[in-house]
Write a protein that holds these residues in place. Structure first.
Motif, short mmCIF file in Angstrom:
data_model
loop_
_atom_site.label_atom_id
_atom_site.label_comp_id
_atom_site.label_asym_id
_atom_site.label_seq_id
_atom_site.Cartn_x
_atom_site.Cartn_y
_atom_site.Cartn_z
N ALA A 174 10.71 -43.55 -8.11
CA ALA A 174 10.52 -42.64 -7.23
C ALA A 174 11.75 -42.78 -6.24
O ALA A 174 12.03 -41.88 -5.60
CB ALA A 174 9.22 -42.28 -6.92
N SER A 175 11.42 -44.08 -5.80
CA SER A 175 12.47 -44.21 -4.58
C SER A 175 13.94 -43.93 -4.79
O SER A 175 14.64 -44.19 -3.78
CB SER A 175 12.15 -45.83 -4.08
N ASP A 176 14.26 -44.03 -6.08
CA ASP A 176 15.76 -43.80 -6.29
C ASP A 176 16.09 -42.52 -6.50
O ASP A 176 17.38 -42.36 -6.87
CB ASP A 176 16.09 -44.82 -7.70
N LEU A 177 15.06 -41.47 -6.48
CA LEU A 177 15.32 -40.22 -6.69
C LEU A 177 16.31 -39.73 -5.29
O LEU A 177 16.20 -39.81 -4.33
CB LEU A 177 14.06 -39.26 -6.73
N THR A 178 17.24 -38.63 -5.71
CA THR A 178 18.05 -38.10 -4.85
C THR A 178 17.69 -36.59 -4.56
O THR A 178 17.45 -35.82 -5.21
CB THR A 178 19.48 -37.89 -5.36
N VAL A 179 17.23 -36.17 -3.30
CA VAL A 179 17.02 -35.12 -2.87
C VAL A 179 18.26 -34.48 -2.52
O VAL A 179 19.02 -34.89 -1.62
CB VAL A 179 16.01 -34.93 -1.75
N PRO A 180 18.71 -33.28 -2.95
CA PRO A 180 19.86 -32.59 -2.58
C PRO A 180 20.04 -32.47 -1.09
O PRO A 180 19.28 -32.12 -0.28
CB PRO A 180 19.85 -31.27 -3.14
N GLU A 181 21.31 -32.90 -0.75
CA GLU A 181 21.83 -32.63 0.75
C GLU A 181 21.48 -31.38 1.35
O GLU A 181 21.78 -30.54 0.79
CB GLU A 181 23.01 -33.29 0.92
N GLY A 182 20.77 -31.46 2.38
CA GLY A 182 20.61 -30.36 3.09
C GLY A 182 19.07 -29.34 2.54
O GLY A 182 18.71 -28.36 3.17
N LEU A 183 18.60 -29.91 1.58
CA LEU A 183 17.45 -29.13 1.09
C LEU A 183 16.26 -28.85 2.04
O LEU A 183 16.03 -30.05 2.69
CB LEU A 183 16.90 -29.82 -0.29
N ASP A 184 15.81 -27.83 2.29
CA ASP A 184 14.91 -27.79 3.21
C ASP A 184 13.64 -26.59 2.47
O ASP A 184 13.94 -25.26 2.73
CB ASP A 184 15.34 -27.41 4.38
N PHE A 185 12.49 -27.18 1.94
CA PHE A 185 11.34 -26.45 1.54
C PHE A 185 10.40 -25.91 2.48
O PHE A 185 9.50 -25.46 2.03
CB PHE A 185 10.84 -26.91 0.33
N SER A 186 10.83 -26.15 3.66
CA SER A 186 9.60 -25.95 4.71
C SER A 186 9.29 -24.35 4.90
O SER A 186 8.20 -24.19 5.32
CB SER A 186 10.02 -26.63 6.01
N GLY A 187 10.26 -23.61 4.51
CA GLY A 187 10.03 -22.14 4.70
C GLY A 187 9.87 -21.31 3.22
O GLY A 187 10.19 -20.49 2.86
N TYR A 188 9.37 -22.33 2.35
CA TYR A 188 9.49 -21.95 0.68
C TYR A 188 8.66 -20.49 0.75
O TYR A 188 7.53 -20.61 1.12
CB TYR A 188 9.20 -23.10 0.07
N ASP A 189 8.91 -19.55 0.01
CA ASP A 189 8.48 -18.41 -0.27
C ASP A 189 8.13 -18.32 -1.66
O ASP A 189 8.71 -17.94 -2.57
CB ASP A 189 9.53 -17.36 0.07
N ALA A 190 6.67 -18.81 -1.85
CA ALA A 190 6.17 -18.78 -3.30
C ALA A 190 6.03 -17.25 -3.92
O ALA A 190 6.01 -17.28 -4.91
CB ALA A 190 4.91 -19.60 -2.96
N VAL A 191 5.79 -16.30 -2.99
CA VAL A 191 5.69 -14.98 -3.59
C VAL A 191 6.97 -14.69 -4.03
O VAL A 191 6.81 -14.12 -5.56
CB VAL A 191 5.40 -14.23 -2.38
N LEU A 192 8.14 -14.74 -3.72
CA LEU A 192 9.32 -14.57 -4.21
C LEU A 192 9.60 -15.51 -5.55
O LEU A 192 10.31 -14.86 -6.28
CB LEU A 192 10.62 -14.71 -3.14
N ALA A 193 9.36 -16.58 -5.33
CA ALA A 193 9.70 -17.59 -6.47
C ALA A 193 8.68 -17.46 -7.90
O ALA A 193 9.09 -17.76 -8.77
CB ALA A 193 8.92 -19.01 -5.70
N GLY A 194 7.47 -16.69 -7.48
CA GLY A 194 6.55 -16.12 -8.61
C GLY A 194 5.67 -17.10 -8.98
O GLY A 194 5.19 -17.13 -10.27
#
Length: 354
Positions: A174-194
């Motif tokens: 898990a420590s070797d996983l890469t999170v895409p540069e710039g990814l920000d889910f802090s304002g994630y819209d679960a309604v639009l995501a479904g």
């Protein structure tokens, strides 16, 4: 004067591979929005991140990225003429890491290194292990994975090479996983995501039946395989298969992966990103007319680098044929895969956190 020459390349056989050999694969491929649309038509993925530029932009991307498996298939397809055109079967994957998003307009190329060889007891074929790296037009690595494939020998009498089996991790840490540069889910819209289910809502041991099924048409799986410029004969040429046990073209295993991945939206609708493929097996062959179902088992859950907006979920994704998977069965009492099982895939997924 009658001049004859053979300018065609018939592919590499088992005895053509050597440890440390570098294979630079043709042909670089610029990915277009047309490729994305066709991929959507073939598999029906509904993840908002790959469907909406606006949703992606609000999550830190410049626009909607390619589905991770589309990136995988295009890179994989480059390798087939050099590695598996004379293969008996693609046997498995390991240590696959998705390292950088790919966007329409990016150009992908691939190079592989032979890292293992083992002749089989029949003397007619052997297993070839390769590490493949996919890069974009800037030379940035977007994907890297290991696969092993059983390849026919051209001459069964040729001597066996020294056996070298690479030491591969059971799973990407898990420590070797890469999170895409710039990814920000802090304002994630679960309604639009479904989907209302975030990283915290999944527990190890939980099993999810994805309910829906999709029947494979011959035109679909051949069109998909051509989309990736995969030239494996068993997917296209019926004459190759008439004396075989199936009497039909075998569906490219990646087609099954993408079908199962698309079906998994129903239950994993916020798991839009694949961070890694820990391992995988194409257990039984698939042919046109089979109906594919899928279910998922949650194996583990991990925090990533102290991030409060995104977490990692390790899952087993199982695809079955002609068997609605409500019972979540995939092995018999002796530990052998059931005939209905097509795929057993171990993944790390990235999900938003509450």
């Amino acid at each position: 004067m009658d001049q004859k020459s053979d300018k065609t390349f018939k592919g590499n056989y088992f005895e053509d591979f050597t440890i440390g050999q570098i294979l630079n694969h043709a042909t670089p491929r610029t990915v277009t929005e047309g490729d994305v649309a066709l991929y959507t038509a073939l598999y029906g993925p509904r993840f908002a991140l790959q469907s909406s530029d606006e949703f992606a932009h609000n999550s830190g991307y410049e626009c909607a990225p390619l589905d991770d498996m589309l990136t995988f298939h295009i890179v994989f397809g480059k390798t087939v003429p050099d590695i598996s055109i004379n293969a008996v079967a693609n046997l498995g994957y390991a240590d696959c890491k998705f390292l950088k998003p790919v966007y329409p307009g990016d150009t992908l190329s691939a190079v592989s290194e032979v890292i293992g060889l083992k002749e089989n007891s029949s003397g007619k074929n052997g297993n070839v292990f390769v590490r493949t790296t996919g890069s974009n037009q800037a030379g940035e690595v977007v994907l890297q994975y290991v696969r092993w494939v059983m390849v026919n020998k051209k001459d069964p009498a040729s001597p066996a090479p020294e056996t070298v089996i690479p030491d591969l991790p059971e799973a990407v840490a898990a420590s070797d996983l890469t999170v895409p540069e710039g990814l920000d889910f802090s304002g994630y819209d679960a309604v639009l995501a479904g989907s209302p289910y975030f990283w915290e809502d999944y527990e190890p041991g939980e099993k999810i039946n994805h309910v829906d099924g999709m029947t494979i048409e011959a035109a679909d799986h051949m069109m998909a395989t051509r989309l990736y410029q995969n030239t494996a004969k068993v997917h296209f040429n019926l004459h190759m298969m008439k004396d075989g046990r199936l009497g039909e073209r075998i569906v490219y295993g990646g087609h099954v992966i993408s079908l199962a991945r698309g079906l998994s939206f129903n239950g994993l609708g916020n798991a839009a990103l694949i961070a890694a493929i820990n391992g995988g097996r194409h257990v039984n062959p698939c042919i046109a007319g089979d109906t594919v179902y899928a279910w998922t088992e949650v194996l583990d859950r991990a925090e990533i680098g102290g991030r409060s907006d995104v977490g990692a979920l390790r899952v087993r994704l199982v695809a079955t044929k002609d068997h609605e998977p409500a019972d979540h069965a995939y092995k018999d009492d002796d530990g052998k895969y059931l005939p209905s099982v097509l795929l057993d895939l171990d993944l790390w997924l990235l999900l938003p956190r509450r």
